[in-house]
Design a protein around this motif. Structure first.
Motif, short mmCIF file in Angstrom:
data_model
loop_
_atom_site.label_atom_id
_atom_site.label_comp_id
_atom_site.label_asym_id
_atom_site.label_seq_id
_atom_site.Cartn_x
_atom_site.Cartn_y
_atom_site.Cartn_z
N THR A 74 62.30 66.30 11.76
CA THR A 74 62.16 67.56 12.47
C THR A 74 63.30 68.45 12.02
N THR A 98 56.51 73.34 16.13
CA THR A 98 56.49 72.78 17.48
C THR A 98 57.21 73.67 18.48
N THR A 102 54.72 65.67 17.91
CA THR A 102 55.00 64.97 16.67
C THR A 102 54.12 65.59 15.60
N SER A 103 54.15 65.06 14.39
CA SER A 103 53.37 65.65 13.31
C SER A 103 51.91 65.77 13.72
N ASP A 120 58.09 69.94 12.53
CA ASP A 120 57.91 68.55 12.11
C ASP A 120 57.41 68.54 10.68
#
Length: 384
Positions: free
Chosen positions: A366, A314, A120-121, A320
């Motif tokens: 994303t 990612t 995730t971020s 992200d």
């Protein structure tokens, strides 16, 4: 002669082994102690054999040495143990467990324990598919009995995690004006309208096959095309039978399917474009045309402009992003804003569209980067 216990060579007549101390056994002893002579035997002239050898004059008066246990069985046991240990070591070295650090494993096996994570971020993507090692703890589906990252990822480890993503081959850069223009423009597409999939919606590409999700994607594209004055839109004429059924617009069905792929990276066929939406909008396909009607004129282009504030690679060309959305103070149509504005510094961009510096909302997404005829472009992979 040789010692019958340890095998050492002894001088003839020796009573005890000078190596292991064992009592030497003579031939009569080896043959066994004969039974006592009976009177009949004595009458026949038989001579009794003593049960023990007569004292040797050379050793008379010397105390008998205690008999020692033979070391031969011990040596044999040690040799056998070493052989078994060698087999065990060989098995371990080739079994894939890596206990001795050989690092060799058979196909399909793993010698380490790793955690599968979906980035995730702020996180780097690992998404490693492995089989966790046995920790000796009983766990349930909720990860009970595990702590920290193990408990947080127990569900992922027990399901079928995504394969490891390949390193990204595209590197968009927020510090590049041209890249910022493309990224901000793409995210702004989803903040311009208030019906269908928007920057506030929850979306993942895996849900695209769901009819309700696909309908939201289609409605978004209809509104997006109108707000940007897409030249492929045609107004349905009064003489068209579909006009009487409430369909207001049409465009080439194959072209519309191409838009679905352009924005979402999802392949659809014309026969999948038929839908009915909660807003009253609907669509159908006939003769290669995609007909659709908004159902209500209440929708409008809210023209929120998006500014991406962070971008994290990612893997697999997936990134992200976090973003803020600002609303222009005037009634500015999407088509009236030049694309270059989206690459400007935030203060300049907001000034150009007449927006305050206070976001109306924020979101995450994303994006999947790709090249469209050599130019940087994006598909939406996930929203919020």
């Amino acid at each position: 002669m040789f010692c019958t216990e340890c095998g050492a060579q002894m001088p003839e007549g020796a009573r005890f082994c000078t190596v292991c101390g064992a009592k030497m056994v003579e031939e009569d002893d080896i043959a066994g102690t004969p039974a006592p002579v009976t009177p009949a035997d004595a009458a026949a002239g038989a001579t009794p054999t003593p049960s023990a050898a007569a004292p040797d004059p050379q050793t008379a008066g010397v105390p008998e040495q205690p008999q020692k246990r033979s070391r031969a069985p011990l040596i044999a046991a040690v040799v056998a143990g070493v052989a078994v240990l060698g087999v065990g070591i060989a098995a371990i070295a080739t079994s894939g467990f890596g206990l001795l650090g050989f690092g060799g494993q058979q196909a399909g096996q793993t010698s380490v324990r790793a955690v599968d994570r979906t980035a995730t971020s702020g996180d780097a993507a690992l998404n490693t598919t492995v089989t966790p090692a046995d920790t000796g703890q009983d766990t349930d589906a909720a990860g009970e009995g595990m702590t920290g990252a193990d408990a947080a990822t127990s569900g992922a480890a027990s399901s079928s995690p995504e394969p490891r993503r390949a390193p990204s081959t595209i590197s968009p850069d927020l510090s590049s004006q041209s890249d910022r223009e493309v990224i901000n423009t793409f995210v702004t597409n989803f903040s311009e309208v208030n019906e269908g999939l928007s920057a506030r919606s929850h979306f993942t590409r895996e849900d695209a096959s769901d009819p309700a999700t696909l309908a939201e994607m289609i409605v978004f594209l209809e509104r997006h095309m109108s707000g940007n004055q897409n030249a492929h839109i045609e107004t349905v004429g009064a003489d068209d039978p579909f006009a009487a059924e409430g369909y207001q617009f049409r465009c080439d069905a194959d072209y519309f399917c191409g838009l679905v792929y352009k924005y979402f990276g999802v392949n659809v066929t014309p026969d999948q474009l038929g839908y009915e939406h909660s807003s009253g909008g609907r669509g159908t396909v006939s003769d290669g045309w995609f007909y659709y009607g908004f159902g209500s004129d209440a929708w409008f282009a809210s023209q929120g402009v998006a500014n991406v504030t962070s971008l994290v690679d990612t893997g697999g060309n997936l990134f992200d992003v976090t973003f803020d959305v600002y609303r222009p103070s005037g009634n500015v149509a999407p088509a009236e804003i030049k694309l270059r504005v989206y690459g400007w510094p935030l203060a300049d961009m907001l000034d150009a569209v007449g927006a305050s510096d206070t976001p109306i909302y924020s979101g995450t997404a994303t994006l999947e980067a790709y090249y469209d005829e050599g130019e940087l472009a994006f598909h939406l992979y996930r929203m919020n």
